[in-house]
Design an enzyme around this catalytic site. Structure first.
Site, PDB file in Angstrom:
ATOM      1  N   ASP A   1      14.677   2.928   4.924  1.00 45.28           N
ATOM      2  CA  ASP A   1      13.796   2.146   4.047  1.00 45.28           C
ATOM      3  C   ASP A   1      14.583   1.466   2.936  1.00 45.28           C
ATOM      4  O   ASP A   1      14.487   0.250   2.741  1.00 45.28           O
ATOM      5  CB  ASP A   1      12.738   3.052   3.383  1.00 45.28           C
ATOM      6  CG  ASP A   1      11.612   3.414   4.326  1.00 45.28           C
ATOM      7  OD1 ASP A   1      11.812   3.304   5.544  1.00 45.28           O
ATOM      8  OD2 ASP A   1      10.532   3.810   3.833  1.00 45.28           O
TER       9      ASP A   1
ATOM     10  N   ALA B   1      10.426   2.931  -1.725  1.00 45.67           N
ATOM     11  CA  ALA B   1      11.777   2.363  -1.760  1.00 45.67           C
ATOM     12  C   ALA B   1      11.768   0.997  -2.450  1.00 45.67           C
ATOM     13  O   ALA B   1      12.688   0.663  -3.197  1.00 45.67           O
ATOM     14  CB  ALA B   1      12.330   2.241  -0.346  1.00 45.67           C
ATOM     15  N   ALA B   2      10.718   0.204  -2.219  1.00 43.86           N
ATOM     16  CA  ALA B   2      10.654  -1.131  -2.830  1.00 43.86           C
ATOM     17  C   ALA B   2      10.528  -1.020  -4.346  1.00 43.86           C
ATOM     18  O   ALA B   2      11.171  -1.761  -5.094  1.00 43.86           O
ATOM     19  CB  ALA B   2       9.486  -1.921  -2.244  1.00 43.86           C
TER      20      ALA B   2
ATOM     21  N   PRO C   1       0.824  -1.211   0.000  1.00 42.08           N
ATOM     22  CA  PRO C   1       0.000   0.000   0.000  1.00 42.08           C
ATOM     23  C   PRO C   1       0.863   1.269   0.000  1.00 42.08           C
ATOM     24  O   PRO C   1       1.899   1.310   0.682  1.00 42.08           O
ATOM     25  CB  PRO C   1      -0.843  -0.109   1.268  1.00 42.08           C
ATOM     26  CG  PRO C   1      -0.354  -1.286   2.019  1.00 42.08           C
ATOM     27  CD  PRO C   1       0.578  -2.079   1.160  1.00 42.08           C
ATOM     28  N   VAL C   2       0.430   2.267  -0.763  1.00 49.02           N
ATOM     29  CA  VAL C   2       1.203   3.505  -0.913  1.00 49.02           C
ATOM     30  C   VAL C   2       1.010   4.407   0.315  1.00 49.02           C
ATOM     31  O   VAL C   2      -0.067   4.409   0.914  1.00 49.02           O
ATOM     32  CB  VAL C   2       0.738   4.238  -2.200  1.00 49.02           C
ATOM     33  CG1 VAL C   2       1.414   5.595  -2.338  1.00 49.02           C
ATOM     34  CG2 VAL C   2       1.043   3.390  -3.426  1.00 49.02           C
TER      35      VAL C   2
ATOM     36  N   GLY D   1       3.716   3.549   5.268  1.00 47.17           N
ATOM     37  CA  GLY D   1       4.788   3.155   6.180  1.00 47.17           C
ATOM     38  C   GLY D   1       5.358   1.781   5.903  1.00 47.17           C
ATOM     39  O   GLY D   1       6.134   1.273   6.706  1.00 47.17           O
ATOM     40  N   LEU D   2       4.992   1.168   4.772  1.00 44.52           N
ATOM     41  CA  LEU D   2       5.559  -0.148   4.464  1.00 44.52           C
ATOM     42  C   LEU D   2       6.639  -0.076   3.384  1.00 44.52           C
ATOM     43  O   LEU D   2       7.051  -1.098   2.838  1.00 44.52           O
ATOM     44  CB  LEU D   2       4.452  -1.133   4.053  1.00 44.52           C
ATOM     45  CG  LEU D   2       3.484  -1.542   5.165  1.00 44.52           C
ATOM     46  CD1 LEU D   2       2.499  -2.600   4.664  1.00 44.52           C
ATOM     47  CD2 LEU D   2       4.215  -2.093   6.388  1.00 44.52           C
ATOM     48  N   GLY D   3       7.075   1.129   3.082  1.00 45.42           N
ATOM     49  CA  GLY D   3       8.234   1.266   2.197  1.00 45.42           C
ATOM     50  C   GLY D   3       7.936   1.070   0.722  1.00 45.42           C
ATOM     51  O   GLY D   3       8.813   0.640  -0.040  1.00 45.42           O
ATOM     52  N   SER D   4       6.731   1.393   0.290  1.00 45.07           N
ATOM     53  CA  SER D   4       6.376   1.130  -1.108  1.00 45.07           C
ATOM     54  C   SER D   4       7.282   1.876  -2.088  1.00 45.07           C
ATOM     55  O   SER D   4       7.741   1.303  -3.079  1.00 45.07           O
ATOM     56  CB  SER D   4       4.890   1.430  -1.348  1.00 45.07           C
ATOM     57  OG  SER D   4       4.716   2.680  -1.940  1.00 45.07           O
TER      58      SER D   4
HETATM   59  O1  PMV Z   1       6.898   6.148   6.599  1.00 46.89           O
HETATM   60  P1  PMV Z   1       8.036   5.271   6.307  1.00 46.89           P
HETATM   61  O2  PMV Z   1       7.892   3.876   6.776  1.00 46.89           O
HETATM   62  O3  PMV Z   1       8.595   5.370   4.966  1.00 46.89           O
HETATM   63  O4  PMV Z   1       9.237   5.618   7.311  1.00 46.89           O
HETATM   64  C1  PMV Z   1       9.714   6.831   7.559  1.00 46.89           C
HETATM   65  C2  PMV Z   1      10.651   6.717   8.705  1.00 46.89           C
HETATM   66  C3  PMV Z   1      11.023   8.068   9.231  1.00 46.89           C
HETATM   67  O5  PMV Z   1      11.933   7.815  10.311  1.00 46.89           O
HETATM   68  C4  PMV Z   1       9.814   8.798   9.777  1.00 46.89           C
HETATM   69  C5  PMV Z   1      11.698   8.918   8.188  1.00 46.89           C
HETATM   70  C6  PMV Z   1      13.049   8.407   7.760  1.00 46.89           C
HETATM   71  O6  PMV Z   1      13.497   8.834   6.689  1.00 46.89           O
HETATM   72  O7  PMV Z   1      13.689   7.623   8.478  1.00 46.89           O
END
Ligand code: PMV
Length: 308
Positions: A147, A105-106, A96-97, A100-103
């Site tokens: 990420d 970067a993946a 899911p975009v 917080g699951l790194g979509s």
């Molecule tokens: O929202 P996510 O899972 O892509 O994570 C961001 C993590 C933060 O610490 C909030 C930002 C970062 O760049 O580390």
């Protein structure tokens, strides 16, 4: 034709403070993934297709800051390819975009790997990680790099910004239940809001980041020793500090409470916050019950995963 996949990721401890030099723990989530396929295309030029986000266009028509276009161009430039072969870069993702699951970067890691393989010059993990980090800057503004690192290496890591990665040793398998609020929340915004708080009162927030850093160090040793109970309590403590940082939300708090109320050993929001996902540590036999409780409390999706 060349294909590559990359997993999602979950931050277990230390988000936000990691941007300010404190450590964080994160692990890959292989139940969701991004896949890129690059194949020859007779239409001419480079085409980009990402049906999940309704994108189908020639690369030449995409703006420089379009994240997918930027990643593709960065691969050509890193490999010294000035006249790319006619091809299509096709991207699919079940991550899911903005959750917080790194979509982001993946997708970057999958595209970098597939495209460099298609061009006959596969990149090393270190090179993939460096290019994916550049792409993260478009998604995040000032990313820590956690990420792209956990996703490139596909391993649980103890991460400190700018330092070599350290692989996490896990004393015994841990079961996690991840719950999605269904609220899309761009990390860039919560990171910028924390920056504003910090600028207004650096001493106060440095203290909070120090407390989070201590939790992360304690969590690393609890993971190594296989101490579930302590790890759960540390998740709860980390969530409290993220609430203080104003990055939790009513939806996240509701899911965190539901997990705790249904027997989880601990729970916290994960990632940028304000929406997206939370994570709970559970005893394996209790994972189904916690996932059901999260769904009753409004979770859009739940994932049960094991860290070993
Ligand atoms: O929202 P996510 O899972 O892509 O994570 C961001 C993590 C933060 O610490 C909030 C930002 C970062 O760049 O580390």
């Amino acid at each position: 034709m060349a294909t590559a996949s990359a997993p999602g990721k979950i931050i277990l401890f230390g988000e936000h403070a990691v941007v300010y030099g404190r450590p964080a723990l994160a692990a890959p989530v292989t139940q969701v993934q991004a896949t890129a396929t690059v194949g020859a295309d007779a239409r001419g030029g480079v085409w980009v297709k990402a049906p999940d986000v309704g994108l189908s266009a020639p690369l030449a028509d995409l703006a420089p800051d379009q994240p997918l276009a930027a990643v593709i161009r960065s691969v050509f430039s890193a490999l010294g390819v000035s006249r790319p072969p006619d091809c299509t870069v096709h991207v699919r993702s079940t991550i899911p975009v903005a959750s917080g699951l790194g979509s982001g970067a993946a997708v970057s890691v999958a595209v970098i790997r597939a495209l460099s393989a298609f061009l006959g010059q596969p990149l090393t993990d270190e090179q993939v990680n460096a290019l994916a980090f550049e792409a993260e800057k478009l998604h995040h503004g000032t990313p820590s790099g956690i990420d792209n690192t956990v996703i490139t290496y596909g391993q649980a890591v103890y991460f400190v910004r700018g330092q070599p990665i350290e692989r996490l040793k896990v004393g015994m398998p841990f079961t996690l239940v991840i719950g999605d609020t269904g609220v899309a929340a761009p990390t860039k915004e919560s990171v910028a809001d924390v920056r504003r708080l910090w600028e207004a009162d650096p001493q106060r927030w440095e203290r909070v980041f120090d407390q989070i850093g201590e939790i992360v160090r304690a969590a690393r040793s609890a993971l190594e020793r296989g101490d579930w109970r302590l790890l759960g309590a540390l998740m709860d403590d980390n969530h409290t500090l993220l609430q203080e940082l104003t990055v939790s939300s009513a939806e996240l708090d509701r899911l965190v409470d539901a997990a705790r109320g249904s027997g989880a050993l601990g729970a916290k929001m994960s990632g940028g916050g304000r929406g997206g996902n939370m994570v709970a540590l559970v005893e394996p036999q209790n994972a189904g019950a916690v996932a059901a409780a999260l769904q009753s409390a409004g979770a859009r999706q739940t994932i049960i995963t094991t860290l070993s």
